[in-house]
Design an enzyme around this catalytic site. Sequence first.
Site, PDB file in Angstrom:
ATOM      1  N   SER A   1       0.829  -1.191   0.000  1.00  0.00           N
ATOM      2  CA  SER A   1       0.000   0.000   0.000  1.00  0.00           C
ATOM      3  C   SER A   1       0.877   1.258   0.000  1.00  0.00           C
ATOM      4  O   SER A   1       1.652   1.465  -0.932  1.00  0.00           O
ATOM      5  CB  SER A   1      -0.974  -0.046   1.182  1.00  0.00           C
ATOM      6  OG  SER A   1      -1.986   0.925   1.055  1.00  0.00           O
TER       7      SER A   1
ATOM      8  N   HIS B   1      -7.408  -6.033   0.730  1.00  0.00           N
ATOM      9  CA  HIS B   1      -6.231  -5.216   1.027  1.00  0.00           C
ATOM     10  C   HIS B   1      -5.485  -5.679   2.284  1.00  0.00           C
ATOM     11  O   HIS B   1      -4.497  -5.078   2.661  1.00  0.00           O
ATOM     12  CB  HIS B   1      -6.685  -3.759   1.221  1.00  0.00           C
ATOM     13  CG  HIS B   1      -5.596  -2.735   1.087  1.00  0.00           C
ATOM     14  ND1 HIS B   1      -4.983  -2.453  -0.120  1.00  0.00           N
ATOM     15  CD2 HIS B   1      -5.012  -1.904   1.998  1.00  0.00           C
ATOM     16  CE1 HIS B   1      -4.072  -1.493   0.059  1.00  0.00           C
ATOM     17  NE2 HIS B   1      -4.071  -1.148   1.333  1.00  0.00           N
TER      18      HIS B   1
ATOM     19  N   ASP C   1     -10.115  -5.554  -3.532  1.00  0.00           N
ATOM     20  CA  ASP C   1      -9.558  -4.515  -2.657  1.00  0.00           C
ATOM     21  C   ASP C   1     -10.464  -3.282  -2.700  1.00  0.00           C
ATOM     22  O   ASP C   1     -10.736  -2.738  -3.773  1.00  0.00           O
ATOM     23  CB  ASP C   1      -8.153  -4.165  -3.162  1.00  0.00           C
ATOM     24  CG  ASP C   1      -7.358  -3.295  -2.214  1.00  0.00           C
ATOM     25  OD1 ASP C   1      -7.945  -2.384  -1.605  1.00  0.00           O
ATOM     26  OD2 ASP C   1      -6.139  -3.517  -2.110  1.00  0.00           O
TER      27      ASP C   1
END
Length: 284
Positions: free
Chosen positions: A150, A262, A229
């Site tokens: 991320s 995620h 995600d």
Amino acid sequence: MTLQTTKTHIVHGGTLRYLKHDSAATGTPMTLSVFVPGGEGPFAVLIWLSGLTCTEDNFTTKAGAYRAAAEHGLIIVAPDTSPRGPDLEGRGVADDPAYDLGQGAGFYVDATQDPWAPHFRMETYVTDELIALIDAEFPTTGVRSISGHSMGGHGALTLALRHPDLFRSVSAFAPICSPTRCPWGEKAFTAYLGEDRAEWDRHDAARLIEAGAARGVYDDILVDQGDADSFLTDQLKPELLRAAAEASGQGLTLRMQPGYDHSYFFMTSFIADHIAFHAARLRG
């Protein structure tokens, strides 16, 4: 500069240490974890950069990386994601009540704007101070790779592209692919770097790749992205990374993983692939 061990665990035949030290780059205490495989070494190094709201502990406890690291003989270094207060002179460190700015959200850049500039110098911390410290204190070969998730995926990609002499390979999980074109990045870059979008571009993986920063340096860049995600469309935008790689002729393996989100459940499912990817290049 002295590393202080705060906790030690044996895992998969290696040693995992939680450490802290006083950082000249950030002017604050910094924390990290280091896994060293069993045996005498020396070992190549994989640096892992975590995402928004994380500390060094998220990857260390959730990623399930150490079996593969032990099998491939890799040291794994996981630093905290930002400076935190108080600083080395007892003063507070700038912060913001939002989760996506301030402490826990360093974005792996050197801030130029107040109140962030005195301490938020994460690019220098990772590429200069942390690497030198690890090479001095642990049995390394002096070669290393970088990966992250991320915000940390953004950090891994941009630091590898901006400092290609430091890293043999780079990979990422669900990276912020073009922070100049998403809300997380626009907010952070305005705060840390000011209004000059040309300066922003120098910290944008898609724009760096499009400009040819990785050409002739990295044979391939491995990116895993879950197609379930929740941040995929608005924040991560892997299609911009793919387009940049195609335009510049850069090798990119972008794997869209069906049903994955995620979370660290996603990462632990594919972390062994990333460690093998780096190990093959660190041996070369």
